[in-house]
Design a protein around this motif. Structure first.
Motif, short mmCIF file in Angstrom:
data_model
loop_
_atom_site.label_atom_id
_atom_site.label_comp_id
_atom_site.label_asym_id
_atom_site.label_seq_id
_atom_site.Cartn_x
_atom_site.Cartn_y
_atom_site.Cartn_z
N LEU B 161 0.78 -1.24 -0.09
CA LEU B 161 -0.15 0.08 -0.03
C LEU B 161 0.76 1.26 0.08
N ALA B 162 1.83 1.27 1.03
CA ALA B 162 2.55 2.49 1.05
C ALA B 162 3.67 2.64 -0.29
N THR B 163 3.93 1.77 -1.05
CA THR B 163 4.47 2.17 -2.24
C THR B 163 3.59 2.52 -3.26
N GLY B 164 2.35 2.75 -3.12
CA GLY B 164 1.51 3.55 -3.88
C GLY B 164 0.75 2.78 -5.01
N LEU B 165 0.65 1.46 -4.69
CA LEU B 165 0.02 0.56 -5.50
C LEU B 165 -1.43 0.70 -5.59
N ARG B 197 -6.75 4.92 2.60
CA ARG B 197 -5.56 4.49 2.42
C ARG B 197 -4.46 5.10 2.95
N ILE B 201 -1.52 4.58 5.79
CA ILE B 201 0.01 4.73 5.54
C ILE B 201 0.46 5.45 6.62
#
Lengths: 214, 214
Positions: B161-165, B197, B201
């Motif tokens: 999630l934190a990678t922006g996916l 989301r 994060i």
DNA sequence: CACTGGATCAACCGATCGGTTGACCGGCGC
DNA sequence: GCGCCGGTCAACCGATCGGTTGATCCAGTG
């Protein structure tokens, strides 16, 4: 003999630098500090002893207390300021720029080979500037190919974005309409090369445009 | 004598550990490696010499090649696997869980005082488990407070999630359907006390469940 | 054995977000 | 003065996300 002060919050790293630099005849590690305040105390103490510090080797990331940039700024403001050579792990644009702006006379990476670090310390002691090859290359690339910079207003918005606020909440905090928030976001996505808000946070954090969420 | 293999991509850190551990009579640093593949080669080489490695001291973050977790897993899969003691900078849940799952027998932080590292290495050599006090406290807190703890699968998802996916991309990476991603997300929001989301994060980063985005 | 909890999936709907188009205003530089 | 750019706002639409209900499977636990 070049008298060196080590500033790093990790005992392991300090021991490593002491061992590595001690292997070179021209260096003498005369003091260590775990954070900025201690570094300034050491500089003053050694100055009164008539054995002033010739070079400060400074880490940028330090857990508690003053960080490396602040410590560098404070040291450079002292009357008989020794040159400060940054020795750190990360080579992000923001870190480099902040360090240079704070008055650092060099920027090296911790994974550099000993000879490179040796040359950098010697350069700093001689009043010269020393950048790690990787760092120099980065700066050159940036000048040649400037990445689209976010405007101040956009950075402000990205910071709120990273706290997890929705568009409506961001609009309220910034005293603008939700429509304007969306317009800004589109521009931000464009500049960062992403297509959604979480990716924007990741990209902005990676580029050190903002510090990590919360 | 406890024979030690150092694995860290930073020459400075390796020198520091070598100097620090060399100061203790019972330790002998017999080899070093900059990354996982080199570590495995060293273990095999020393085994054939009849001087097997007693303890591997491993960093988790390594720039190129195999990372610390992968290297640990590979080492633990060897026939005469030595215990692996993780020595790293960060103490997030994700890092700790991944290391333990990979078969590490201990988890220490680099800013720990030398005596603590000494004790941990001795414990690892004796086949015991050694956790840094900070790490142990975190795990204890997790056990005592079962309510707001994310499951391993949920942590995995938060990291992506934190990678922006987007949900669809996360689903692909985790080999599950998008519906399951959404189900997990609802549970995550619930446990973290958030409702979207980006806030998740921020919360996960603040609680050190994950390290900062990218 | 029944029960609980984690992990998996589906269908549905309203809310939010992503993206576009178009517009207005104010400052800065040529 | 005119163009450019940053900042502001509006309307619109499709895509994604948030939230719910309900369901199956499996691994521990009492």
């Amino acid at each position: 003999m070049i008298r060196i002060l080590l500033v790093d919050d990790h005992p392991v790293v300090r021991a490593g630098l002491r061992a590595m630099l001690g292997g070179f005849e021209e260096f003498d590690v005369v003091a260590e500090a775990a954070e900025g305040a201690g570094a300034i105390r050491e500089i003053e103490r050694l100055a009164t002893l008539g054995e002033p510090v010739d070079v400060v080797l400074m880490d940028l990331q330090m857990g508690a207390g003053m960080d490396g940039v602040g410590a560098t700024r404070r040291i450079r403001a002292m009357p008989t300021a020794p040159p400060v050579l940054i020795l750190t792990t990360y080579d992000t644009d923001a870190d480099i720029l902040a360090a240079v702006e704070a008055g650092a006379s060099g920027y090296m990476l911790k994974d550099a080979p000993p000879e490179q670090i040796r040359a950098a310390v010697q350069a700093a002691a001689a009043g010269e500037t020393a950048l790690a090859p990787e760092v120099a290359a980065r700066l050159m690339g940036r000048i040649r190919n400037p990445a689209p910079a976010l405007s101040a207003r956009e950075i402000e918005l990205v910071e709120l974005l990273a706290t997890g606020l929705a568009n409506k909440a961001i609009a309220k905090k910034m005293f603008i309409s939700e429509a304007t928030v969306k317009t800004h976001l589109v521009h931000i996505y464009d500049k960062l090369g992403v297509d959604n808000r979480t990716a924007a946070i990741a990209a902005a954090t990676a580029r050190r445009i903002i510090r990590g969420p919360a």
